[in-house]
Write a protein that holds these residues in place. Structure first.
Motif, PDB file in Angstrom:
ATOM      1  N   PHE A  94       0.811  -1.227   0.000  1.00 29.28           N
ATOM      2  CA  PHE A  94       0.000   0.000   0.000  1.00 29.28           C
ATOM      3  C   PHE A  94       0.842   1.274   0.000  1.00 29.28           C
ATOM      4  O   PHE A  94       0.391   2.314  -0.469  1.00 29.28           O
ATOM      5  CB  PHE A  94      -0.851   0.070   1.277  1.00 29.28           C
ATOM      6  CG  PHE A  94      -2.006  -0.875   1.342  1.00 29.28           C
ATOM      7  CD1 PHE A  94      -3.164  -0.649   0.606  1.00 29.28           C
ATOM      8  CD2 PHE A  94      -1.960  -1.977   2.169  1.00 29.28           C
ATOM      9  CE1 PHE A  94      -4.244  -1.514   0.697  1.00 29.28           C
ATOM     10  CE2 PHE A  94      -3.046  -2.844   2.260  1.00 29.28           C
ATOM     11  CZ  PHE A  94      -4.183  -2.610   1.520  1.00 29.28           C
ATOM     12  N   LEU A  95       2.056   1.200   0.600  1.00 29.59           N
ATOM     13  CA  LEU A  95       2.719   2.446   1.015  1.00 29.59           C
ATOM     14  C   LEU A  95       4.031   2.746   0.319  1.00 29.59           C
ATOM     15  O   LEU A  95       4.607   3.812   0.543  1.00 29.59           O
ATOM     16  CB  LEU A  95       2.975   2.388   2.527  1.00 29.59           C
ATOM     17  CG  LEU A  95       1.731   2.430   3.419  1.00 29.59           C
ATOM     18  CD1 LEU A  95       2.120   2.238   4.879  1.00 29.59           C
ATOM     19  CD2 LEU A  95       0.966   3.737   3.239  1.00 29.59           C
ATOM     20  N   SER A  96       4.507   1.826  -0.508  1.00 27.39           N
ATOM     21  CA  SER A  96       5.843   2.019  -1.070  1.00 27.39           C
ATOM     22  C   SER A  96       5.833   1.922  -2.588  1.00 27.39           C
ATOM     23  O   SER A  96       5.085   1.116  -3.158  1.00 27.39           O
ATOM     24  CB  SER A  96       6.806   0.942  -0.539  1.00 27.39           C
ATOM     25  OG  SER A  96       6.935   1.031   0.854  1.00 27.39           O
ATOM     26  N   ASP A  97       6.668   2.696  -3.192  1.00 28.27           N
ATOM     27  CA  ASP A  97       6.865   2.617  -4.638  1.00 28.27           C
ATOM     28  C   ASP A  97       7.243   1.172  -4.981  1.00 28.27           C
ATOM     29  O   ASP A  97       8.178   0.621  -4.413  1.00 28.27           O
ATOM     30  CB  ASP A  97       7.989   3.575  -5.039  1.00 28.27           C
ATOM     31  CG  ASP A  97       7.995   3.825  -6.533  1.00 28.27           C
ATOM     32  OD1 ASP A  97       7.024   3.450  -7.227  1.00 28.27           O
ATOM     33  OD2 ASP A  97       9.000   4.393  -7.014  1.00 28.27           O
ATOM     34  N   GLY A  98       6.469   0.559  -5.872  1.00 27.97           N
ATOM     35  CA  GLY A  98       6.666  -0.842  -6.188  1.00 27.97           C
ATOM     36  C   GLY A  98       5.591  -1.735  -5.605  1.00 27.97           C
ATOM     37  O   GLY A  98       5.414  -2.863  -6.048  1.00 27.97           O
ATOM     38  N   GLY A  99       4.893  -1.238  -4.604  1.00 30.28           N
ATOM     39  CA  GLY A  99       3.749  -1.980  -4.066  1.00 30.28           C
ATOM     40  C   GLY A  99       2.629  -2.014  -5.087  1.00 30.28           C
ATOM     41  O   GLY A  99       2.399  -1.034  -5.801  1.00 30.28           O
ATOM     42  N   LYS A 100       1.942  -3.144  -5.152  1.00 26.63           N
ATOM     43  CA  LYS A 100       0.945  -3.312  -6.218  1.00 26.63           C
ATOM     44  C   LYS A 100      -0.273  -2.404  -6.050  1.00 26.63           C
ATOM     45  O   LYS A 100      -0.979  -2.134  -7.011  1.00 26.63           O
ATOM     46  CB  LYS A 100       0.501  -4.771  -6.286  1.00 26.63           C
ATOM     47  CG  LYS A 100       1.587  -5.678  -6.848  1.00 26.63           C
ATOM     48  CD  LYS A 100       1.147  -7.141  -6.888  1.00 26.63           C
ATOM     49  CE  LYS A 100       2.284  -8.023  -7.412  1.00 26.63           C
ATOM     50  NZ  LYS A 100       1.985  -9.456  -7.267  1.00 26.63           N
ATOM     51  N   LEU A 101      -0.534  -1.978  -4.834  1.00 19.89           N
ATOM     52  CA  LEU A 101      -1.674  -1.076  -4.608  1.00 19.89           C
ATOM     53  C   LEU A 101      -1.238   0.368  -4.421  1.00 19.89           C
ATOM     54  O   LEU A 101      -2.086   1.255  -4.255  1.00 19.89           O
ATOM     55  CB  LEU A 101      -2.478  -1.546  -3.388  1.00 19.89           C
ATOM     56  CG  LEU A 101      -3.127  -2.924  -3.553  1.00 19.89           C
ATOM     57  CD1 LEU A 101      -3.716  -3.406  -2.230  1.00 19.89           C
ATOM     58  CD2 LEU A 101      -4.212  -2.888  -4.637  1.00 19.89           C
ATOM     59  N   TYR A 102       0.064   0.583  -4.466  1.00 17.64           N
ATOM     60  CA  TYR A 102       0.569   1.938  -4.235  1.00 17.64           C
ATOM     61  C   TYR A 102       0.033   2.944  -5.259  1.00 17.64           C
ATOM     62  O   TYR A 102      -0.288   4.087  -4.883  1.00 17.64           O
ATOM     63  CB  TYR A 102       2.098   1.932  -4.227  1.00 17.64           C
ATOM     64  CG  TYR A 102       2.704   3.260  -3.844  1.00 17.64           C
ATOM     65  CD1 TYR A 102       2.418   3.850  -2.604  1.00 17.64           C
ATOM     66  CD2 TYR A 102       3.578   3.930  -4.714  1.00 17.64           C
ATOM     67  CE1 TYR A 102       2.986   5.066  -2.255  1.00 17.64           C
ATOM     68  CE2 TYR A 102       4.151   5.145  -4.354  1.00 17.64           C
ATOM     69  CZ  TYR A 102       3.850   5.709  -3.134  1.00 17.64           C
ATOM     70  OH  TYR A 102       4.411   6.909  -2.785  1.00 17.64           O
ATOM     71  N   PRO A 103      -0.130   2.559  -6.511  1.00 16.54           N
ATOM     72  CA  PRO A 103      -0.712   3.533  -7.451  1.00 16.54           C
ATOM     73  C   PRO A 103      -2.088   4.031  -7.008  1.00 16.54           C
ATOM     74  O   PRO A 103      -2.473   5.153  -7.335  1.00 16.54           O
ATOM     75  CB  PRO A 103      -0.806   2.735  -8.756  1.00 16.54           C
ATOM     76  CG  PRO A 103       0.248   1.687  -8.649  1.00 16.54           C
ATOM     77  CD  PRO A 103       0.301   1.324  -7.199  1.00 16.54           C
ATOM     78  N   TYR A 104      -2.795   3.209  -6.274  1.00 17.63           N
ATOM     79  CA  TYR A 104      -4.140   3.616  -5.843  1.00 17.63           C
ATOM     80  C   TYR A 104      -4.118   4.450  -4.560  1.00 17.63           C
ATOM     81  O   TYR A 104      -4.988   5.277  -4.329  1.00 17.63           O
ATOM     82  CB  TYR A 104      -5.020   2.386  -5.635  1.00 17.63           C
ATOM     83  CG  TYR A 104      -5.125   1.517  -6.865  1.00 17.63           C
ATOM     84  CD1 TYR A 104      -6.024   1.833  -7.876  1.00 17.63           C
ATOM     85  CD2 TYR A 104      -4.306   0.407  -7.032  1.00 17.63           C
ATOM     86  CE1 TYR A 104      -6.109   1.059  -9.020  1.00 17.63           C
ATOM     87  CE2 TYR A 104      -4.388  -0.382  -8.170  1.00 17.63           C
ATOM     88  CZ  TYR A 104      -5.293  -0.049  -9.164  1.00 17.63           C
ATOM     89  OH  TYR A 104      -5.370  -0.811 -10.288  1.00 17.63           O
ATOM     90  N   THR A 105      -3.141   4.167  -3.695  1.00 20.47           N
ATOM     91  CA  THR A 105      -3.088   4.888  -2.420  1.00 20.47           C
ATOM     92  C   THR A 105      -2.182   6.111  -2.476  1.00 20.47           C
ATOM     93  O   THR A 105      -2.291   6.991  -1.615  1.00 20.47           O
ATOM     94  CB  THR A 105      -2.564   3.966  -1.289  1.00 20.47           C
ATOM     95  OG1 THR A 105      -1.390   3.313  -1.730  1.00 20.47           O
ATOM     96  CG2 THR A 105      -3.612   2.948  -0.890  1.00 20.47           C
TER      97      THR A 105
END
Lengths: 204, 204, 204, 204
Positions: free
Chosen positions: D20-31
């Motif tokens: 959720f919180l880091s560049d590279g996380g799969k949901l990071y673009p959304y959060t």
């Protein structure tokens, strides 16, 4: 197979009480605008009648009936506990804690123990009674959208049930509360959001 | 510090009912030999009076009061459900579902929702109400040793409570049942097994 | 219909671990006499093979694997917590926390989160995973009779499951422990006590 | 006395994961838009450091790490289960299931079992571990506002805890989701909504 086989599905009414839904109920002034706009009571009535005709189980999850002093000595009252205490809501024996007469319980319905807070499952026998009947799908309606309805739906999912919201058989104190549950939250955690007509159209 | 600080300890009475403990109770013929031998009622009375004097919380976990048809449609009745149904035990409004008068509830006591089976915690608000009072130690007595007492103790431990059995303030249908709980099981899962005198001696 | 339809029944193995059942397990010296007398491992093997052949679900409820310091800061260690800490039982990565090779898990089996105390349901996802598979009957075997087996069975009943004990596919530290569960307690709270042969004979 | 005594309060981080919180996380673009706007990571870091300095307990409730096939055979996948399966979220061993390094766990922190759905309490040992430490107040932050944060808060209240939301140490996929939790729901069911600064200002 239907998503809602009669033997495995319960319509679960959470707090379909006069306190929220009837003239004279202490919270009715707050729910009346939404309830009138969406036709909550008329939809609840059609929902329950249609479900009974189709042979589904009807289950009731009702709020604690206060007898005075119920919250004495508690460490952490939440806003609904404080409201119930200070506004003398849900008083035992009062008009407010009666189920709205248009959706009154009948013999054979599931009557769960009363809940203290918001979830009809928390600290009650609702899960046990549903399991004893072989129910694994719950179709939820009643009050209040973003508190008891939302919490009961979340618990249902966490307990392994299929959870459907009937979006026009609920009420709330504001449109923001309705939107939070119907448009923001339930689509994120639940299995379906249907109107009364949509749901009844899927039965038998 | 005592193992039983008054503000954190509840004496938890499970099914201290006339059905088990009083002449005329439907199960009294089965519990009478043990209850007389160990002095269950007299010890319960001393236990509760001593605990009240010391400022402990008293909590009641009572069995479901049957109103007729309660088990209709259930998939899996266990022996206690079948017994309650077939022998018409714990009938709502009967002498049997009243708490024995020597340990009657008083205002301010915790009265948990009724339980359907054996554990006073399962499908009830007992954990919630204990937490709201800041209770983290329970001292358990009542009936029946190897069913409700044993199950309630097991749940207490699983929920993080300190769990003490009062070995002479319980009863059962046979000495084997007493031994299973007092000598075999509680020492394996619980925190303490004490007589009424031993426990009262540790207060104040 | 059989009491054990394949699609609705799980054989639930509680702590079928080398720690209890294999030479070199830290508790094996205590369980060996009973395990040898009743043929626990051989029966577990036949039970699981027969259940797999009949298409039943196999579920595992395993004890917490200790990594050191796990109990630091706890208020109320019970005897099994103290035993695990002091005797360094169930050490993560050890031989002891491996499932006995004769009943090793296979892909598709239910693997519940590890439990800290005795009930395979307490503080775990076991109920959720069983529900997601439509399981409403559990057939329980493993270790130790009067702690994990008994507690898991009690929770199963309280959660609405049909609960069967396989009396010769369990073990314990003494015959008193076996008797307490098989002869005194399970017949009071559970739905059936069967031998491995009796149960297998009821499948397809 | 402070609302947040150190010995009784835990900062409860729900899914403070790279996913959720880091560049590279799969949901990071959304959060990312919300997380950047409110400073979620920086606030989480200050929150945890401040809480550690003040002697509070830090607890982690992390989402199930998927190993492949985890949802096979399930009856009722909800949207988050489907998303996790179809988008291969929270893969075991991946960058995404690691806690964000700015709020990494330390020895002695509470690490609850992983949750399958939204509530950090459902089907886990979180309640048990908090109780064993004597914690009765939880201060909640992490992801995602209207799913795991909201559900964990609701469960905390139902279980008897005092429940505080840190409104700028959470993130979500949209402002509507943030508003639903911060402005509509938590004020209805929880005990407090505070910013990181407000909360830290109330400690020692």
């Amino acid at each position: 197979m239907s998503d809602y086989p009669a033997a495995e599905t319960a319509v679960l009414l959470v707090d379909p009480l006069n306190e929220f839904l009837s003239d004279g109920g202490k919270l009715y002034p707050y729910t009346e605008p939404i309830a009138n706009a969406v036709g909550t009571v008329a939809n609840l009535k059609r929902l329950v009648e249609g479900a009974r005709t189709a042979g589904l189980t009807i289950a009731y999850a009702l709020h604690h009936s206060n007898t005075g002093g119920d919250y004495d000595g508690w460490n952490f009252l939440n806003p609904s506990h404080k409201g119930a205490r200070d506004l003398r809501l849900f008083e035992a024996g009062s008009f407010g804690v009666q189920v709205h007469p248009d959706v009154a319980p009948q013999p054979g319905d599931i009557m769960a123990r009363e809940h203290w807070t918001a979830s009809g499952f928390a600290g009650t026998d609702l899960d046990f009674l549903l399991k004893q009947r072989g129910i694994d799908r719950v179709v939820i309606a009643g009050n209040r959208a973003n508190t008891c309805i939302d919490s009961t739906g979340r618990y249902a999912v966490e307990l392994g049930y299929h959870a459907t919201l009937i979006s026009d058989a609920i009420a709330a104190f504001s449109q923001d509360e309705m939107d939070a549950t119907i448009n923001v939250n339930w689509p994120s955690f639940g299995h379906a959001v249907l109107t009364t007509d949509q749901f009844l159209g899927m039965l038998g």
